[in-house]
Design a protein around this motif. Structure first.
Motif, short mmCIF file in Angstrom:
data_model
loop_
_atom_site.label_atom_id
_atom_site.label_comp_id
_atom_site.label_asym_id
_atom_site.label_seq_id
_atom_site.Cartn_x
_atom_site.Cartn_y
_atom_site.Cartn_z
N LEU A 1 105.40 36.30 26.24
CA LEU A 1 104.75 37.60 26.08
C LEU A 1 105.38 38.60 27.06
O LEU A 1 105.92 38.19 28.11
N THR A 2 105.26 39.86 26.75
CA THR A 2 105.87 40.90 27.58
C THR A 2 105.53 40.81 29.06
O THR A 2 106.44 40.83 29.90
N ALA B 1 109.44 37.73 23.93
CA ALA B 1 108.82 39.02 24.20
C ALA B 1 109.58 40.16 23.52
O ALA B 1 110.81 40.13 23.42
N GLY B 2 108.83 41.21 23.08
CA GLY B 2 109.42 42.22 22.23
C GLY B 2 109.27 43.67 22.63
O GLY B 2 109.62 44.56 21.85
N TYR C 1 98.80 46.72 24.33
CA TYR C 1 99.72 46.40 25.44
C TYR C 1 101.14 46.68 24.95
O TYR C 1 101.33 47.10 23.80
N PRO D 1 100.12 40.18 18.23
CA PRO D 1 101.14 39.19 18.56
C PRO D 1 100.94 37.89 17.79
O PRO D 1 99.85 37.59 17.30
N SER D 2 102.03 37.13 17.70
CA SER D 2 102.02 35.81 17.07
C SER D 2 100.84 35.00 17.59
O SER D 2 100.59 34.94 18.79
N ASP E 1 104.78 39.92 12.58
CA ASP E 1 103.98 39.18 13.55
C ASP E 1 102.63 38.82 12.95
O ASP E 1 102.03 37.81 13.30
N PHE F 1 109.33 33.13 13.48
CA PHE F 1 110.33 33.99 14.14
C PHE F 1 110.52 33.61 15.60
O PHE F 1 111.58 33.87 16.17
N MET F 2 109.52 33.02 16.25
CA MET F 2 109.68 32.59 17.63
C MET F 2 110.69 31.44 17.72
O MET F 2 111.49 31.36 18.64
C1 VNL Z 1 105.07 39.87 22.00
C2 VNL Z 1 105.55 40.60 20.93
C3 VNL Z 1 104.43 38.64 21.77
C4 VNL Z 1 105.41 40.10 19.62
C5 VNL Z 1 104.30 38.16 20.47
O1 VNL Z 1 103.71 36.98 20.19
C6 VNL Z 1 104.77 38.92 19.41
C7 VNL Z 1 105.18 40.39 23.38
C8 VNL Z 1 103.26 36.12 21.20
O2 VNL Z 1 106.15 41.09 23.68
O3 VNL Z 1 104.26 40.11 24.19
O4 VNL Z 1 104.59 38.43 18.14
#
Ligand code: VNL
Length: 386
Positions: free
Chosen positions: A102-103, A125-126, A170, A224-225, A252, A302-303
């Motif tokens: 996660l970010t 993280a994206g 977030y 998020p996922s 996501d 996708f992860m």
């Molecule tokens: C984040 C972005 C996390 C997209 C995700 O899944 C996601 C992030 C845990 O940057 O926190 O699907």
């Protein structure tokens, strides 16, 4: 006599040399910090499985060095990510860090990577700005602006005039909200409300009711996922589609990890994303079948490709440095690399160290009795950040 001495000397030296590789076969350690437990555990599971599959397919030797993968569970807590990164660098002497589910977890590791001069590969993280926070960050996942803008373009081109956005409050959610609005309004649409749900409370009822009352042409979603199933259950309960509101989002939400359990109500939902298990290429067909076999039938999401391609990048970099693990050299070797991933063509931008990749527009369809995100349009070579 002299000649004999020399010969003996050479023989001894050769023996000593021959003994070296056996004694000091060098191990290169790669430390992945992932949420293996807690609310984002599926992200950790998927990335670990992707990374291990890459190694199973390509062996654990690169440029004469043995690769050792170390997985640490940060439980999704940023202070743990930072502590584990420090331990991996100081005690285990890892050559590369990676993972970061996660970010906030990625952001906490940036200063450690910078100080230690150890490349840190972001596999999940994206938020767009993360890579710029450390010169040692590179990314093999995606960014939310990258994955979102094509959805806004598709919406504007397909009769959608008004949209309400609902995102997790977030980094990536705010990135997604901003990218959607900028792109959609540039194309003549109007975002009439931007709703933000707290990340930690997956309770969307009040937001969904608000969206329904506003009667937009479409509701755009990002969570998020791991949260998509709970969000879509609540969307279906509120019957937004029956009220004439089209449900759209990033991939996501229709995450391959959960999609098949979300129910037929999702059929027809349009999303944009960088990866689908249904991506139609020989590389992906081979990937999905090997992944299913290796994981007792867990469908890759996708992860998982973030982890698989993260290991690909580390192998390619070590190959280029001929096994030299100097952090600056490894990082340099990662810049500008391109290859064909199960997701399609991808590259690491030499200037931003962020990922450039195709983004696909997909529709949820039933294929052989299972729900999939079936791609029907491609936006080629979208940059992760500028
Ligand atoms: C984040 C972005 C996390 C997209 C995700 O899944 C996601 C992030 C845990 O940057 O926190 O699907």
């Amino acid at each position: 006599m002299l000649r004999r001495q020399i010969l003996t000397g050479v023989g001894a030296a050769a023996l000593a040399l021959a003994a070296v590789p056996a004694l000091a076969q060098e191990t290169v350690k790669v430390g992945l910090i992932l949420p293996m437990t807690g609310p984002s555990a599926s992200t950790g599971r998927q990335i670990e499985a992707g990374a291990r599959l890459w190694m199973a397919q390509h062996g654990d030797m690169v440029a004469g060095k043995k690769i050792q993968l170390i997985i640490k569970d940060d439980t999704g807590a940023a202070d743990q990510s930072k502590r584990l990164a420090t331990e991996l660098v100081v005690n285990d002497k890892v050559a590369v860090l990676g993972g970061f589910g996660l970010t906030p977890l990625a952001l906490s590791v940036g200063p450690v990577a910078t100080q230690a001069k150890v490349p840190a590969v972001i596999m999940a993280a994206g938020t767009s700005t993360i890579v710029a926070t450390s010169p040692y960050f590179v990314r093999t996942s995606f960014t939310l602006p990258q994955n979102t803008a094509p959805m806004a373009q598709w919406s504007a081109a397909n009769g959608i005039k008004t949209v309400v956005t609902l995102v997790s409050d977030y980094g990536p959610g705010l990135d997604s909200e901003k990218a959607f609005k900028a792109e959609f309004e540039a194309k003549g649409g109007k975002v009439i409300e931007s709703l933000r749900a707290p990340l930690a409370t997956p309770e969307f009822a009040a937001f969904l009711q608000k969206a329904k009352d506003l009667k937009p042409d479409a509701l755009f979603l990002f969570v998020p996922s791991g949260q998509g199933a709970s969000l879509m259950k609540q969307v279906n309960e509120r019957e937004l589609a029956k009220a004439g509101i089209k449900i759209i989002g990033t991939g996501d939400v229709t995450d391959d990890d959960q999609l098949n359990g979300m129910g037929d109500a999702l059929i027809g939902m349009i999303t944009s994303h960088n990866y689908s298990a249904a991506h139609d290429s020989p590389e992906n067909k081979a990937y999905v079948s090997a992944f299913l076999k290796a994981t007792n039938n867990m469908r890759p999401n996708f992860m998982s490709v973030g982890g698989y391609d993260g290991m690909a990048l580390i192998y390619k970099a070590l190959d280029k440095t001929k096994g030299d693990t100097d952090g600056a050299k490894l990082l340099d070797a990662m810049k500008g690399v391109s290859w064909t991933s199960p997701r399609g063509p991808m590259s690491i931008d030499a200037t931003t160290r962020d990922i450039t990749q195709n983004v696909y527009i997909r529709e949820v369809k039933k294929v052989d009795g299972q729900l999939y995100n079936v791609e029907f349009a491609t936006i080629a070579n979208v940059k992760g950040s500028n």
